[in-house]
Design an enzyme around this catalytic site. Structure first.
Site, PDB file in Angstrom:
ATOM      1  CE  LYS A  34      -1.066   4.536  -3.222  1.00 10.30           C
ATOM      2  NZ  LYS A  34      -1.667   5.175  -4.405  1.00 10.30           N
ATOM      3  CB  CYS A  35       1.078   5.429   5.096  1.00 11.33           C
ATOM      4  SG  CYS A  35       1.216   6.373   6.618  1.00 11.33           S
ATOM      5  N   GLY A  36       3.861   7.048   4.903  1.00  8.49           N
ATOM      6  CA  GLY A  36       5.214   7.145   5.437  1.00  8.49           C
ATOM      7  C   GLY A  36       5.461   6.177   6.585  1.00  8.49           C
ATOM      8  CG  LEU A  37       3.397   6.280  10.033  1.00  3.18           C
ATOM      9  CD1 LEU A  37       2.150   6.420  10.914  1.00  3.18           C
ATOM     10  CD2 LEU A  37       4.653   6.461  10.861  1.00  3.18           C
ATOM     11  CB  ALA A  38       4.146   1.780   4.392  1.00  4.54           C
TER      12      ALA A  38
END
Length: 157
Positions: A34-38
């Protein structure tokens, strides 16, 4: 010592000795669904597809230490990665990468390649490149896109 001295767990808790990857370069990454870097999962998958037949193994280790950006259920994590990013490289059980409960593999990785200011991992998608002999050769910041690692990977294949 090398990474081959360590054992990790698959999502089903089956033990995997990293010695089973001897002779193959590894890209070890702490991930978070769920990270913005996913979206980096797509780039990691592309590296897996482009260099897997030459020996590269991308290994994903879900981590929930940074703003709780991972699912509680590991099955949900692996399904999310498969469905949304086409991940087919090995994903392992959740690990801690900092603090008292740091997984021994990540303690080793951090000791071999420190970050800019300290050895601690600052965020999701920190990447460690390991050569065919099991030595950690480089550490990449979370914001380093997987395609920017490609030349380094080619140099150790």
């Amino acid at each position: 010592m090398t990474v081959y001295e360590y054992t990790v767990q698959k999502p089903n808790h089956e033990e995997v000795n990293l010695a089973s990857y001897k002779g193959k370069p590894l890209l070890i990454v702490n991930t978070a669904s769920k990270c913005g870097l996913a979206p980096q999962f797509e780039g990691l998958q592309k590296l897996h597809e482009n260099y897997g037949d030459k020996g590269l193994q991308v290994l994903g280790f879900p981590c929930d230490q940074f703003n709780n950006q991972e699912f509680d259920d590991i099955e949900q994590t692996t399904e999310h990665c498969k469905v949304n990013y086409g991940v087919s490289f090995p994903m392992f059980a959740k690990v801690k990468v900092n603090g008292k409960e740091t997984h021994p593999l990540f303690e080793y990785l951090k000791n071999q390649q420190k970050g800019m200011l300290s050895k601690e991992i600052k965020w999701n998608f920190t990447k460690f490149l390991v050569d065919k002999e099991g030595n950690v050769v480089k550490r990449y910041a979370p914001t380093t896109p997987p395609d920017k690692i490609e030349e380094d990977i080619k140099s150790i294949l």
